[in-house]
Write an enzyme that holds these catalytic residues in place. Structure first.
Site, mmCIF file in Angstrom:
data_model
loop_
_atom_site.group_PDB
_atom_site.id
_atom_site.type_symbol
_atom_site.label_atom_id
_atom_site.label_comp_id
_atom_site.label_asym_id
_atom_site.label_seq_id
_atom_site.Cartn_x
_atom_site.Cartn_y
_atom_site.Cartn_z
ATOM 1 N N LYS A 53 -11.202 0.850 1.024
ATOM 2 C CA LYS A 53 -10.030 0.826 0.147
ATOM 3 C C LYS A 53 -9.758 -0.597 -0.333
ATOM 4 C CE LYS A 53 -7.617 4.823 2.140
ATOM 5 N NZ LYS A 53 -6.445 5.263 2.942
ATOM 6 N N SER A 74 -5.500 -0.036 4.283
ATOM 7 C CA SER A 74 -5.130 0.600 5.545
ATOM 8 C C SER A 74 -5.424 2.092 5.495
ATOM 9 C CB SER A 74 -3.635 0.380 5.824
ATOM 10 O OG SER A 74 -3.270 0.906 7.083
ATOM 11 N N ASP A 75 -5.637 2.659 6.675
ATOM 12 C CA ASP A 75 -5.819 4.104 6.775
ATOM 13 C C ASP A 75 -5.258 4.576 8.116
ATOM 14 O OD1 ASP A 75 -7.171 6.554 5.518
ATOM 15 O OD2 ASP A 75 -7.889 6.612 7.584
ATOM 16 N N THR A 76 -4.687 5.768 8.125
ATOM 17 C CA THR A 76 -4.111 6.329 9.342
ATOM 18 C C THR A 76 -4.664 7.727 9.573
ATOM 19 O OG1 THR A 76 -2.044 5.088 9.051
ATOM 20 C CG2 THR A 76 -1.980 6.986 10.529
ATOM 21 N N SER A 111 -5.878 1.747 10.857
ATOM 22 C CA SER A 111 -6.744 0.595 10.612
ATOM 23 C C SER A 111 -6.145 -0.272 9.519
ATOM 24 C CB SER A 111 -8.133 1.069 10.181
ATOM 25 O OG SER A 111 -8.025 1.923 9.051
#
Length: 204
Positions: A53, A74-76, A111
């Site tokens: 991303k 970011s990623d969740t 992250s």
């Protein structure tokens, strides 16, 4: 050199969290393929997505501005028994996911990746979240509020689902969408500080 911070996300929750601690930034959401690759582990999956991303957003920045731009991606993911729980397609999937989480402890992996013209750094934060036992009626009524529809794992901890949580071990803000402590530490390595960090350095 004055650095510009870009958030590679359109998530209002991530925007609110960054604003909360004083960052000034712009948003350049990244459109990437978020499919899981083969037997990819949850840790590797969220870390890869955050980096991709940030990279995709950085590549869309004018070349003349890249030297003074820092991008945060970011990623969740919600994980139960090493299985990544995505956004529910319908009420049946919501019921299936929340029945898995009911009375159990699951993990939320968030992250963060920060990219400049010269380097890439990332981190993954794991938070353990324990739910009370949920009845089918509760899950159905929760679905009807509209909150679970666009949430990984079929719930949003910052909203109505807060009443389901009996215990959290780790970063609450990471579950919402961005681990603030880890984010400030990572961004500071690129010279991007909060107003509090800047004042602290001025006193040294």
């Amino acid at each position: 050199m004055t650095l510009s911070l870009v958030l590679a996300s359109q998530s209002p929750r991530r925007q609110e969290l960054l604003t909360q601690i004083g960052y000034t930034f712009t948003c350049k959401p990244a459109n990437i393929n978020e499919d899981i690759k083969g037997n990819e582990l949850p840790f590797n999956y969220v870390n890869r997505l955050a980096i991709e991303k940030a990279q995709a957003s950085f590549q869309n920045i004018d070349a003349l501005q890249q030297g003074s731009t820092i991008v945060l991606g970011s990623d969740t993911s919600v994980v139960y028994n090493d299985c990544i729980l995505g956004k529910p397609a319908d009420i049946d999937e919501c019921i299936a996911q929340l029945q898995m989480l009911s009375g159990n402890t699951h993990q939320v992996l968030t992250s963060i990746a920060v990219i400049s013209k010269d380097k890439v750094l990332s981190d993954v934060v794991t938070t353990n979240v324990t739910f009370k036992v949920l009845s089918l009626d509760e899950i159905t009524r929760y679905w009807n509020t509209g909150e679970p529809q666009d949430k990984a794992g079929s719930y949003g901890i910052q909203g109505i689902a807060a009443q389901f949580v009996t215990n959290i071990s780790g970063s609450y803000s990471a579950v919402v969408g961005l681990p603030l402590y880890e984010t400030t530490q990572l961004l500071s390595k690129f010279g991007v500080n909060t107003p509090i960090q800047c004042r602290a350095e001025e006193k040294i």
